[in-house]
Write a protein that holds these residues in place. Structure first.
Motif, PDB file in Angstrom:
ATOM      1  N   VAL A  90       0.827  -1.208   0.000  1.00 31.99           N
ATOM      2  CA  VAL A  90       0.000   0.000   0.000  1.00 31.99           C
ATOM      3  C   VAL A  90       0.862   1.261   0.000  1.00 31.99           C
ATOM      4  N   CYS A  91       1.919   1.241   0.780  1.00 30.70           N
ATOM      5  CA  CYS A  91       2.742   2.444   0.959  1.00 30.70           C
ATOM      6  C   CYS A  91       3.796   2.629  -0.119  1.00 30.70           C
ATOM      7  N   GLY A  92       4.090   1.567  -0.867  1.00 35.88           N
ATOM      8  CA  GLY A  92       5.130   1.646  -1.869  1.00 35.88           C
ATOM      9  C   GLY A  92       6.441   1.071  -1.347  1.00 35.88           C
ATOM     10  N   THR A  93       7.461   1.143  -2.180  1.00 35.06           N
ATOM     11  CA  THR A  93       8.764   0.591  -1.815  1.00 35.06           C
ATOM     12  C   THR A  93       9.838   1.663  -1.918  1.00 35.06           C
ATOM     13  N   GLY A  94      11.014   1.325  -1.435  1.00 33.86           N
ATOM     14  CA  GLY A  94      12.138   2.262  -1.541  1.00 33.86           C
ATOM     15  C   GLY A  94      12.057   3.356  -0.499  1.00 33.86           C
ATOM     16  N   ASN A  95      12.199   4.605  -0.957  1.00 33.00           N
ATOM     17  CA  ASN A  95      12.219   5.755  -0.057  1.00 33.00           C
ATOM     18  C   ASN A  95      11.074   6.711  -0.343  1.00 33.00           C
ATOM     19  N   ARG A  96      10.697   7.476   0.653  1.00 33.25           N
ATOM     20  CA  ARG A  96       9.691   8.539   0.509  1.00 33.25           C
ATOM     21  C   ARG A  96      10.372   9.874   0.835  1.00 33.25           C
ATOM     22  N   GLU A  97      10.293  10.814  -0.084  1.00 28.00           N
ATOM     23  CA  GLU A  97      10.841  12.150   0.149  1.00 28.00           C
ATOM     24  C   GLU A  97       9.737  13.082   0.611  1.00 28.00           C
ATOM     25  N   GLY A 133     -11.830  20.886   9.414  1.00 29.45           N
ATOM     26  CA  GLY A 133     -10.680  20.367   8.691  1.00 29.45           C
ATOM     27  C   GLY A 133     -10.877  18.898   8.365  1.00 29.45           C
ATOM     28  N   ALA A 134     -10.135  18.401   7.381  1.00 29.44           N
ATOM     29  CA  ALA A 134     -10.239  16.989   7.003  1.00 29.44           C
ATOM     30  C   ALA A 134      -8.951  16.555   6.326  1.00 29.44           C
ATOM     31  N   VAL A 135      -8.511  15.363   6.663  1.00 32.63           N
ATOM     32  CA  VAL A 135      -7.332  14.806   6.013  1.00 32.63           C
ATOM     33  C   VAL A 135      -7.639  13.377   5.589  1.00 32.63           C
ATOM     34  N   ASN A 136      -7.153  13.011   4.414  1.00 30.36           N
ATOM     35  CA  ASN A 136      -7.348  11.671   3.878  1.00 30.36           C
ATOM     36  C   ASN A 136      -6.009  10.943   3.891  1.00 30.36           C
ATOM     37  N   GLN A 137      -5.994   9.765   4.507  1.00 26.14           N
ATOM     38  CA  GLN A 137      -4.793   8.939   4.520  1.00 26.14           C
ATOM     39  C   GLN A 137      -4.919   7.932   3.386  1.00 26.14           C
ATOM     40  N   LYS A 138      -4.215   8.212   2.306  1.00 26.92           N
ATOM     41  CA  LYS A 138      -4.321   7.378   1.109  1.00 26.92           C
ATOM     42  C   LYS A 138      -2.926   7.141   0.543  1.00 26.92           C
ATOM     43  N   GLY A 139      -2.605   5.881   0.297  1.00 28.56           N
ATOM     44  CA  GLY A 139      -1.269   5.560  -0.161  1.00 28.56           C
ATOM     45  C   GLY A 139      -0.227   5.879   0.896  1.00 28.56           C
ATOM     46  N   CYS A 140      -0.662   5.832   2.160  1.00 27.81           N
ATOM     47  CA  CYS A 140       0.220   6.151   3.292  1.00 27.81           C
ATOM     48  C   CYS A 140       0.794   7.560   3.181  1.00 27.81           C
ATOM     49  N   ALA A 141      -0.075   8.488   2.807  1.00 29.29           N
ATOM     50  CA  ALA A 141       0.285   9.912   2.756  1.00 29.29           C
ATOM     51  C   ALA A 141      -0.920  10.720   3.191  1.00 29.29           C
ATOM     52  N   PHE A 142      -0.677  11.891   3.776  1.00 32.58           N
ATOM     53  CA  PHE A 142      -1.756  12.782   4.184  1.00 32.58           C
ATOM     54  C   PHE A 142      -2.105  13.729   3.034  1.00 32.58           C
ATOM     55  N   ASP A 143      -3.375  13.816   2.720  1.00 32.36           N
ATOM     56  CA  ASP A 143      -3.858  14.738   1.702  1.00 32.36           C
ATOM     57  C   ASP A 143      -4.999  15.565   2.298  1.00 32.36           C
ATOM     58  N   PRO A 144      -4.806  16.895   2.425  1.00 31.29           N
ATOM     59  CA  PRO A 144      -3.677  17.684   1.942  1.00 31.29           C
ATOM     60  C   PRO A 144      -2.506  17.713   2.925  1.00 31.29           C
ATOM     61  N   PHE A 145      -1.365  18.188   2.448  1.00 29.82           N
ATOM     62  CA  PHE A 145      -0.176  18.319   3.292  1.00 29.82           C
ATOM     63  C   PHE A 145      -0.346  19.477   4.269  1.00 29.82           C
ATOM     64  N   ILE A 146      -0.983  20.557   3.813  1.00 31.41           N
ATOM     65  CA  ILE A 146      -1.240  21.709   4.668  1.00 31.41           C
ATOM     66  C   ILE A 146      -2.658  22.199   4.424  1.00 31.41           C
ATOM     67  N   GLN A 147      -3.326  22.633   5.496  1.00 32.66           N
ATOM     68  CA  GLN A 147      -4.685  23.143   5.375  1.00 32.66           C
ATOM     69  C   GLN A 147      -4.974  24.123   6.504  1.00 32.66           C
ATOM     70  N   ILE A 148      -6.154  24.758   6.415  1.00 28.37           N
ATOM     71  CA  ILE A 148      -6.577  25.730   7.425  1.00 28.37           C
ATOM     72  C   ILE A 148      -7.970  25.371   7.903  1.00 28.37           C
ATOM     73  N   MET A 149      -8.185  25.440   9.208  1.00 24.75           N
ATOM     74  CA  MET A 149      -9.504  25.247   9.789  1.00 24.75           C
ATOM     75  C   MET A 149      -9.693  26.262  10.907  1.00 24.75           C
ATOM     76  N   THR A 150     -10.939  26.385  11.402  1.00 27.44           N
ATOM     77  CA  THR A 150     -11.263  27.335  12.451  1.00 27.44           C
ATOM     78  C   THR A 150     -11.090  26.700  13.824  1.00 27.44           C
ATOM     79  N   ASN A 151     -10.522  27.440  14.743  1.00 25.92           N
ATOM     80  CA  ASN A 151     -10.400  26.953  16.109  1.00 25.92           C
ATOM     81  C   ASN A 151     -11.786  26.664  16.682  1.00 25.92           C
ATOM     82  N   GLY A 152     -11.963  25.464  17.226  1.00 25.24           N
ATOM     83  CA  GLY A 152     -13.268  25.034  17.717  1.00 25.24           C
ATOM     84  C   GLY A 152     -14.040  24.200  16.720  1.00 25.24           C
ATOM     85  N   GLY A 153     -13.522  24.082  15.500  1.00 25.90           N
ATOM     86  CA  GLY A 153     -14.176  23.278  14.474  1.00 25.90           C
ATOM     87  C   GLY A 153     -13.884  21.792  14.630  1.00 25.90           C
ATOM     88  N   GLU A 154     -14.439  20.999  13.729  1.00 31.89           N
ATOM     89  CA  GLU A 154     -14.297  19.551  13.772  1.00 31.89           C
ATOM     90  C   GLU A 154     -13.285  19.085  12.739  1.00 31.89           C
TER      91      GLU A 154
END
Length: 223
Positions: free
Chosen positions: A61-68, A102-123
């Protein structure tokens, strides 16, 4: 030696004074003839090379070798993944509902998106789209230190949801304890006066009430 430069141009109608003392909560009010702050964030010096991680498990799932992972992205002298914001604003325009949660998807053993913005107190929703176990671990960034916000195992595909309410910090680091090459960042806005810079480093913050402000720039790795 590397340095970061934040260049701003301000257009504000200075018709009233405005305190920047930290309030218990932000209050949305009507803003007439709000000003605009715009500029560009640049990087000077040697661009750090991406960090290299060996993929040693879940290779199907995560791939082989190295991840940069490029923690410091520089594009023709412009620094990316920077949030420019006004610090300790007590009242002003309403938050954009689109960034409440905010929302993050763990797919291919990576977080998508890498950076995001959400409101303090949000879900915050963490989705495991992989057929392997993940462990969503978020930290409140406090200068050079970090404090766990939540730490939840996700052995199966699906979602977990948690409210995020930071007291001192302005952002979270997102990691997976199962895979050391999974990294992400969340800027947690305490007022709606912020902007994630474009690829050329430019940013614009609109609807600013007249007054005196402190402008800050945040980067997940460079702080």
């Amino acid at each position: 030696m590397k340095s970061i430069t934040l260049i701003s141009s301000l257009s504000l109608a200075l018709a009233m004074s405005f305190t920047t003392a930290q309030a218990a909560s932000y209050t949305a009010v009507e803003v007439a003839n709000g000003g605009t702050i715009s500029g560009k964030v640049t990087f000077t010096g040697d661009d750090p090379a991406p960090k290299v991680f060996a993929i040693t498990k879940d290779n199907d799932v995560c791939g082989t070798g190295n991840r940069e992972v490029d923690f410091v992205k520089v594009n023709n002298g412009a620094l990316n993944d920077v949030v420019v914001y006004l610090d300790k604003v007590k009242e002003g325009k309403a938050f954009d509902p689109a960034i409440e949660n905010g929302a993050v998807n763990q797919k291919g053993c990576a977080f998508d998106p890498f950076i995001q913005i959400m409101t303090n107190g949000g879900e915050f929703t963490a989705t495991n789209s992989d057929s392997v176990s993940h462990n969503i671990h978020t930290y409140e960034i406090l200068g050079r230190a970090k404090k766990t916000v939540f730490n939840i195992s996700q052995p199966d595909p699906g979602d977990v949801k948690k409210q995020v309410k930071l007291k001192r910090g302005t952002a979270m680091k997102v990691e997976c304890d199962q895979h050391d090459f999974m990294h992400g960042f969340v800027f947690v806005a305490k007022n709606p006066y912020f902007a994630l810079v474009a690829e050329d480093g430019s940013y614009t913050i609109e609807g600013v009430p007249a007054g005196k402000y402190t402008i800050k720039a945040w980067h997940g790795t460079l702080k």
